[in-house]
Design a protein around this motif. Sequence first.
Motif, PDB file in Angstrom:
ATOM      1  N   PRO A 597       0.833  -1.216   0.000  1.00 36.82           N
ATOM      2  CA  PRO A 597       0.000   0.000   0.000  1.00 36.82           C
ATOM      3  C   PRO A 597       0.861   1.257   0.000  1.00 36.82           C
ATOM      4  CG  PRO A 597      -0.024  -1.075   2.152  1.00 36.82           C
ATOM      5  CD  PRO A 597       0.661  -2.014   1.214  1.00 36.82           C
ATOM      6  N   GLU A 598       0.383   2.288  -0.701  1.00 42.12           N
ATOM      7  CA  GLU A 598       1.083   3.565  -0.772  1.00 42.12           C
ATOM      8  C   GLU A 598       0.125   4.673  -0.356  1.00 42.12           C
ATOM      9  OE1 GLU A 598       4.367   3.397  -4.362  1.00 42.12           O
ATOM     10  OE2 GLU A 598       2.262   3.686  -4.903  1.00 42.12           O
ATOM     11  N   HIS A 599       0.700   5.751   0.177  1.00 41.43           N
ATOM     12  CA  HIS A 599      -0.121   6.921   0.498  1.00 41.43           C
ATOM     13  C   HIS A 599      -0.674   7.498  -0.805  1.00 41.43           C
ATOM     14  CE1 HIS A 599      -1.246  10.932   1.840  1.00 41.43           C
ATOM     15  NE2 HIS A 599      -1.197  10.473   3.094  1.00 41.43           N
ATOM     16  N   PRO A 600      -1.911   7.962  -0.795  1.00 43.10           N
ATOM     17  CA  PRO A 600      -2.490   8.533  -2.030  1.00 43.10           C
ATOM     18  C   PRO A 600      -1.629   9.621  -2.656  1.00 43.10           C
ATOM     19  CG  PRO A 600      -4.188   8.246  -0.375  1.00 43.10           C
ATOM     20  CD  PRO A 600      -2.899   7.912   0.294  1.00 43.10           C
ATOM     21  N   ALA A 601      -0.945  10.408  -1.839  1.00 35.65           N
ATOM     22  CA  ALA A 601      -0.090  11.471  -2.391  1.00 35.65           C
ATOM     23  C   ALA A 601       1.050  10.879  -3.205  1.00 35.65           C
ATOM     24  CB  ALA A 601       0.461  12.335  -1.261  1.00 35.65           C
ATOM     25  N   ARG A 602       1.582   9.735  -2.733  1.00 29.44           N
ATOM     26  CA  ARG A 602       2.662   9.075  -3.492  1.00 29.44           C
ATOM     27  C   ARG A 602       2.107   8.369  -4.715  1.00 29.44           C
ATOM     28  NH1 ARG A 602       5.470   7.389  -6.630  1.00 29.44           N
ATOM     29  NH2 ARG A 602       7.509   6.360  -6.455  1.00 29.44           N
ATOM     30  N   ARG A 603       0.944   7.757  -4.580  1.00 31.43           N
ATOM     31  CA  ARG A 603       0.325   7.069  -5.732  1.00 31.43           C
ATOM     32  C   ARG A 603       0.108   8.040  -6.877  1.00 31.43           C
ATOM     33  NH1 ARG A 603      -2.397   2.115  -4.609  1.00 31.43           N
ATOM     34  NH2 ARG A 603      -3.929   2.554  -6.236  1.00 31.43           N
ATOM     35  N   ALA A 604      -0.259   9.275  -6.549  1.00 32.20           N
ATOM     36  CA  ALA A 604      -0.539  10.269  -7.591  1.00 32.20           C
ATOM     37  C   ALA A 604       0.706  10.627  -8.392  1.00 32.20           C
ATOM     38  CB  ALA A 604      -1.127  11.527  -6.973  1.00 32.20           C
ATOM     39  N   ALA A 639       2.539  13.628   4.074  1.00 33.31           N
ATOM     40  CA  ALA A 639       2.786  13.085   2.730  1.00 33.31           C
ATOM     41  C   ALA A 639       2.406  14.086   1.641  1.00 33.31           C
ATOM     42  CB  ALA A 639       2.009  11.788   2.542  1.00 33.31           C
ATOM     43  N   GLY A 640       1.313  14.811   1.839  1.00 30.50           N
ATOM     44  CA  GLY A 640       0.903  15.794   0.837  1.00 30.50           C
ATOM     45  C   GLY A 640       1.921  16.901   0.677  1.00 30.50           C
ATOM     46  N   LEU A 641       2.523  17.328   1.803  1.00 30.71           N
ATOM     47  CA  LEU A 641       3.548  18.374   1.736  1.00 30.71           C
ATOM     48  C   LEU A 641       4.793  17.849   1.030  1.00 30.71           C
ATOM     49  CD1 LEU A 641       4.617  21.176   2.450  1.00 30.71           C
ATOM     50  CD2 LEU A 641       5.241  20.287   4.720  1.00 30.71           C
ATOM     51  N   LEU A 642       5.169  16.605   1.332  1.00 25.76           N
ATOM     52  CA  LEU A 642       6.338  16.003   0.686  1.00 25.76           C
ATOM     53  C   LEU A 642       6.128  15.909  -0.829  1.00 25.76           C
ATOM     54  CD1 LEU A 642       8.823  15.135   2.275  1.00 25.76           C
ATOM     55  CD2 LEU A 642       8.078  12.759   2.041  1.00 25.76           C
ATOM     56  N   ALA A 643       4.896  15.595  -1.230  1.00 25.80           N
ATOM     57  CA  ALA A 643       4.580  15.512  -2.666  1.00 25.80           C
ATOM     58  C   ALA A 643       4.715  16.880  -3.325  1.00 25.80           C
ATOM     59  CB  ALA A 643       3.174  14.966  -2.866  1.00 25.80           C
ATOM     60  N   MET A 653      15.945  28.066  -2.360  1.00 22.05           N
ATOM     61  CA  MET A 653      15.778  27.906  -0.916  1.00 22.05           C
ATOM     62  C   MET A 653      14.621  28.749  -0.380  1.00 22.05           C
ATOM     63  SD  MET A 653      17.471  25.635   0.652  1.00 22.05           S
ATOM     64  CE  MET A 653      17.195  26.215   2.333  1.00 22.05           C
ATOM     65  N   GLY A 654      14.424  29.913  -0.979  1.00 19.62           N
ATOM     66  CA  GLY A 654      13.333  30.771  -0.514  1.00 19.62           C
ATOM     67  C   GLY A 654      11.984  30.102  -0.711  1.00 19.62           C
ATOM     68  N   ALA A 655      11.778  29.547  -1.911  1.00 18.71           N
ATOM     69  CA  ALA A 655      10.513  28.868  -2.200  1.00 18.71           C
ATOM     70  C   ALA A 655      10.339  27.658  -1.293  1.00 18.71           C
ATOM     71  CB  ALA A 655      10.471  28.447  -3.670  1.00 18.71           C
ATOM     72  N   LEU A 656      11.440  26.923  -1.072  1.00 20.48           N
ATOM     73  CA  LEU A 656      11.380  25.735  -0.231  1.00 20.48           C
ATOM     74  C   LEU A 656      11.023  26.095   1.216  1.00 20.48           C
ATOM     75  CD1 LEU A 656      11.761  22.701  -0.297  1.00 20.48           C
ATOM     76  CD2 LEU A 656      14.193  23.025   0.154  1.00 20.48           C
ATOM     77  N   GLU A 657      11.625  27.165   1.725  1.00 20.93           N
ATOM     78  CA  GLU A 657      11.351  27.594   3.101  1.00 20.93           C
ATOM     79  C   GLU A 657       9.899  28.045   3.268  1.00 20.93           C
ATOM     80  OE1 GLU A 657      14.252  30.567   3.904  1.00 20.93           O
ATOM     81  OE2 GLU A 657      15.898  29.132   4.104  1.00 20.93           O
ATOM     82  N   ARG A 658       9.368  28.745   2.249  1.00 22.92           N
ATOM     83  CA  ARG A 658       7.977  29.202   2.336  1.00 22.92           C
ATOM     84  C   ARG A 658       7.023  28.003   2.338  1.00 22.92           C
ATOM     85  NH1 ARG A 658      10.109  33.146  -1.061  1.00 22.92           N
ATOM     86  NH2 ARG A 658       9.415  32.046  -2.935  1.00 22.92           N
ATOM     87  N   LEU A 659       7.376  26.979   1.585  1.00 19.26           N
ATOM     88  CA  LEU A 659       6.525  25.790   1.503  1.00 19.26           C
ATOM     89  C   LEU A 659       6.582  24.965   2.791  1.00 19.26           C
ATOM     90  CD1 LEU A 659       4.658  24.189  -0.392  1.00 19.26           C
ATOM     91  CD2 LEU A 659       6.673  22.980  -1.249  1.00 19.26           C
ATOM     92  N   LEU A 660       7.783  24.814   3.366  1.00 20.43           N
ATOM     93  CA  LEU A 660       7.959  23.961   4.543  1.00 20.43           C
ATOM     94  C   LEU A 660       7.593  24.656   5.851  1.00 20.43           C
ATOM     95  CD1 LEU A 660      11.378  22.249   3.687  1.00 20.43           C
ATOM     96  CD2 LEU A 660       9.125  21.183   3.654  1.00 20.43           C
TER      97      LEU A 660
END
Length: 679
Positions: A597-604, A639-643, A653-660
Amino acid sequence: MPAADTLLSSVFGFPAFRPGQEEIVNAVIAGRNTLAIMPTGGGKSLCYQLPALAREGVTVVISPLIALMRDQVRALREAGVEAGALTSGNTEEETDAVFAALDENRLKLLYMAPERLASGGTLPLLRRIGTSLIAVDEAHCVSQWGHDFRPDYLRIGELRRALGVPLAAFTATADAETRSEIITRLFDGETPDTFLHGFDRPNIHLAFAAKDSPRRQILAFADARRGQSGIVYCATRAKTESLAKALSEDGHPACHYHGGMEPDARRAVEARFQQEDGLIVVATVAFGMGVDKPDIRWVAHADLPKSIEAYYQEIGRAGRDGAPAETLTLYGADDIRLRRAQIDEGLAPPERRAADHARLNALLGLAEAQKCRRESLLAYFGESGAACGNCDLCESPPELFDATEAVRKALSAILRTGEYFGSGHLTDILLGNETAKVRERGHDALPTFGVGKEFTRSQWQAIFRQMMAQDLVRPDPERHGALRMTEPARPILRGEESITLRKDTVKAAKSRPAAKMLVSEEDAPLLSALKAKRRALAEAAGFPAYMVFNDRTLIEMAEKRPATRDAMARITGVGATKLEKYGDAFLSVITGDAPAPEHPARRALSGRAAGGIYDELLKVQAELARGPDGLDKPMSCPAGLLAKVAALRDPDMGALERLLGAKRAERFGPAFFDVLQNA
């Protein structure tokens, strides 16, 4: 809107365009009037279906057959595309569903028959729903000289002008004359972007054979391909019924189809052919444009087709999925007489009859070809190519002989008998047979009486057949099929030119070897298991098996044996929607186990580059879950954030920091950024 190559992969499951498709797709997306002549099975439908998804508004597809429209709509829905059809075959519920989807701006493709254009409510409807493109399938139906002419196709040009939208027309059969008529009637004489793409279908094996107990020949050909879907074309309605009965008695699932059947009976055959694997339909050419089954593995002609264009279109119904397919065309002197008589006795003007004779001559030249058939076929369509290695003549070159003297003897017999007799009587003269008919007419006193004893009767019949095929002699319908000499024969008769013929006879023709394996012997059991799974899923859903996956996709699965969803997503024909619906079921057949089984975010993300990045991010996250020293409080990303991180394009890095967010960026940011940069 999504890019064309993204839609090609994510929706339709294709890693790349077929040759010629991309240029057509780009022209249609750009809103240019387009005419595309592509071979049957060359991927015409994709050239308007994909642009419909890449453009704003609704694409209206005008198609000539209800069955064809319904099948395409079902296939699109299986691929996750909103499509609908307004046809006379709709139930009230189906029509209501289509209008609801249009009112909610969900529908991207609306199919309709040309006859609907005569309705006064059609134009207001198409204006209201925001029609942005008209696509015309089988555009040659606009030709008034064509056998597929549909009068309502003549309304399409007027519709284009009224809506003021671009039009894309598609056909597989359009000679220069028909192309000109399409341009005049659909585009008001203004030449659209025109694409004439190669007519070669290299996956189709070509073969012809002289008739020798044709029923036995067809039964043997079908027997070697038992269990595979096929079509047998016949010249008469009665023959379709008798041959279908013979195939059934020989243990094949077979049925007949012709224009004399009741509409309900014809629809039942069409539906059965679409649904069943391994069914054989024995049909007249009435079983034509509505055939949209991609995994037909063979087509046989029990009688000679009427022209080279008809032959090309009919064999083109095999192997539309790109997997290997085979053909066999039987022919004889009687076929040639029949086809000549049909042309001569028709109501067409003289110039049309001359053109029809020329088309028949081209087909007869292909039947009696002395080298690669594909070379001869492509040469007719103005293309060149090397010997194909995938026709009967490449596999077994014919034995030839200098037939100049034999042909001169035959021509002499024809002329000395006043051009009033057929090949049977002429053969008796050449062999010196004193039949009652020969004696009554005094033909035993002719100089040609008995001069042809070096050949047997069957050999003379083969010589006459080849002479008819090369248009040296023609049956005269006004003289009950008596042979008359043509102008091209005169130089041979005078000894100014020589001629080479095939040294074949009408003795028992060698049957084609057993059908070529679709996969290696090692992969065959897996392919059978995959087909069984496909059949079960299709029967449960109530639609044709190929709408799950076509043969070509299953063959690739059997050969590549994908073990993960990512690997399955890279199989041709496995788009995102079908991967989600069917991927696990087919992976279970291939690996013997249910996929983890996989998380739906990974399946997508299956099959996308972002999927591999997600897995790398997951590893890095596990390593840093308690910080670099393993002493900090546990932390992770949903999982959704990781996707979302995995799908970042041109990250910084700026975009990554805003997302995380600040805390996760401090823990994971530099390591995640390294993964993204190295991806």
